[in-house]
Design a protein around this motif. Structure first.
Motif: not given
Length: 112
Positions: A2-17
């Motif tokens: 499930s989505s909760e079990e995944l290891k999430w990593t913040a990579v940038c801000k949405l406005g950076d792309i």
């Protein structure tokens, strides 16, 4: 998984792309290309071009081929489906697509 079990990593801000472009991120030692389609559509695939071994897919041109949202590799011009990672011209050169979500203004990636 499930989505909760995944290891999430913040990579940038949405406005950076900028819409219609991609950026490269290093997630758990893996080069990941993160693309913004429209105002809030986000996709993530491996950034390594399988034919050349270069970390360049995030620099490719984003567009559509039929129903596929794709990026064209800047080196060999192969098209990769941003939803699945499939290489449309040569499926044996497909890359992995990764889980992505936006939390507030943070873009988060979980490796597939």
């Amino acid at each position: 998984m499930s989505s909760e079990e995944l290891k999430w990593t913040a990579v940038c801000k949405l406005g950076d792309i900028l819409p219609g472009t991609g950026v490269c991120a290093l997630v758990e030692g893996r080069h990941v290309a993160v693309f913004r389609i429209g105002d809030s559509g986000i996709h993530a695939i491996d950034n390594i071009d399988p034919r050349s071994g270069a970390s360049v897919l995030s620099r490719g041109l984003v567009g559509n081929l039929g129903e596929h949202i794709v990026v064209a590799s800047p080196l060999y011009k192969n098209h990769f489906d941003l939803r699945t990672g499939e290489c449309l011209e040569a499926p044996e050169h497909s890359v992995r697509a990764h889980h992505v979500r936006v939390n507030g203004d943070d873009v988060l990636i979980a490796l597939a």
